[in-house]
Design a protein around this motif. Structure first.
Motif, PDB file in Angstrom:
ATOM      1  N   ARG A 141       0.811  -1.273  -0.014  1.00  0.00           N
ATOM      2  CA  ARG A 141       0.043   0.100  -0.220  1.00  0.00           C
ATOM      3  C   ARG A 141       0.925   1.262  -0.137  1.00  0.00           C
ATOM      4  O   ARG A 141       0.211   2.284  -0.135  1.00  0.00           O
ATOM      5  N   CYS A 153      -7.092   1.027  -3.142  1.00  0.00           N
ATOM      6  CA  CYS A 153      -5.792   0.917  -4.109  1.00  0.00           C
ATOM      7  C   CYS A 153      -5.926   0.575  -5.800  1.00  0.00           C
ATOM      8  O   CYS A 153      -5.393   0.817  -6.400  1.00  0.00           O
ATOM      9  N   SER A 157      -2.404   2.565   5.880  1.00  0.00           N
ATOM     10  CA  SER A 157      -3.669   2.448   5.264  1.00  0.00           C
ATOM     11  C   SER A 157      -3.870   3.688   4.345  1.00  0.00           C
ATOM     12  O   SER A 157      -3.748   4.845   4.927  1.00  0.00           O
ATOM     13  N   LEU A 213      -7.984  -6.019   7.027  1.00  0.00           N
ATOM     14  CA  LEU A 213      -7.821  -4.684   6.122  1.00  0.00           C
ATOM     15  C   LEU A 213      -8.150  -4.764   4.829  1.00  0.00           C
ATOM     16  O   LEU A 213      -7.692  -3.995   3.985  1.00  0.00           O
ATOM     17  N   ASP A 266      -9.156  -1.787   2.130  1.00  0.00           N
ATOM     18  CA  ASP A 266      -7.783  -0.951   1.516  1.00  0.00           C
ATOM     19  C   ASP A 266      -7.797  -1.623  -0.007  1.00  0.00           C
ATOM     20  O   ASP A 266      -7.332  -0.695  -0.625  1.00  0.00           O
ATOM     21  N   ARG A 324      -6.556   4.973   3.292  1.00  0.00           N
ATOM     22  CA  ARG A 324      -7.873   5.361   3.723  1.00  0.00           C
ATOM     23  C   ARG A 324      -7.876   6.288   4.959  1.00  0.00           C
ATOM     24  O   ARG A 324      -8.354   7.148   4.983  1.00  0.00           O
ATOM     25  N   THR A 381      -0.593   5.178  -0.025  1.00  0.00           N
ATOM     26  CA  THR A 381      -0.640   5.919   0.959  1.00  0.00           C
ATOM     27  C   THR A 381       0.057   7.190   0.720  1.00  0.00           C
ATOM     28  O   THR A 381      -0.298   8.322   1.471  1.00  0.00           O
TER      29      THR A 381
END
Length: 237
Positions: A26, A212, A78, A205, A208, A80, A30
């Motif tokens: 991620r 992505c 994350s 998770l 996510d 988000r 991120t």
């Protein structure tokens, strides 16, 4: 213009020009989200210990160990969470398992290093072409020393868009990435099949993953602008 895709980081790799570093699940997604949220700069460090050394009231520590927020860190990895984080005007220090280390490898030799993902794919590709004089390279972070489907797919999306904007000479890595992209028209399908996605599902998770998988939602391109200690400093490109 040469177009090169390296499917995994290797210590012997040398980059003469521009590198797009990809860790779509991620870290590089991120990173773009932190800039969207107003962060002044991102400091990418190679380890959790190096990140902790930067701890200060004006610094936000973000990272992951096994996908989860490490002890003593303000935020996890994350996108988000990053998009909603109160980081306006602050420095975010990031340490992750794969992406930040790949950025450090690229930073050893490249003239320009950018952080790319599906989330900022078009903006990152345009910026790479703006800066490049001879070659655009895409470095896939992979997952713990193994090739990652998610990063190779993202490299294919980037390669496809680069080819639409300018005539390029793809190497075999770029051809592999393009083939993976064409085999999976749906980004979410491709990312969901990856080991990185399965690992996120294992720690709860999975939300996510569709985040992505969004393509060209951000114009923010983290660009290497300097160094301090063990940190690579990325700002808006």
């Amino acid at each position: 213009m040469r177009l090169r895709v390296d499917l995994l980081p290797r210590e012997e790799l040398v980059y003469p020009d521009v590198v797009l570093v990809v860790d779509v699940i991620r870290a590089t997604t991120t990173a773009a989200c932190f800039l969207e949220a107003g962060a002044e700069a991102l400091y990418l460090v190679p380890s959790l210990e190096a990140a902790r050394a930067f701890k200060d009231e004006d610094v936000v520590l973000a990272g992951e160990a096994g996908g989860l927020r490490p002890s003593g860190f303000d935020l996890g990895n994350s996108p988000r969470e990053a998009l909603e984080a109160p980081v306006g005007g602050k420095v975010v220090v990031m340490a992750t398992t794969n992406g930040t280390k790949a950025a450090h490898l690229a930073g050893m030799t490249a003239k320009h290093v950018l952080l790319a993902s599906l989330f900022n794919a078009h903006a990152a590709a345009r910026k790479a072409l703006e800066l490049a004089t001879e070659e655009v390279a895409i470095l896939c972070a992979g997952k713990e020393g193994r090739v990652g489907l998610d990063d190779v797919y993202t490299a294919g999306v980037l390669a496809e868009y680069l080819g639409l904007m300018r005539e390029v000479e793809p190497d075999d890595g770029a051809r592999i990435a393009l083939a993976v992209r064409r085999a999976h028209p749906d980004p979410l399908e491709a990312l969901s099949l990856s080991a990185a996605a399965l690992a996120l599902k294992g720690v709860g998770l999975e939300a996510d993953i569709p985040f992505c998988a969004q393509v060209a939602k951000s114009a923010q391109v983290p660009l290497l602008s300097g160094r301090v200690g063990e940190a690579l400093i990325f700002k808006r490109g």
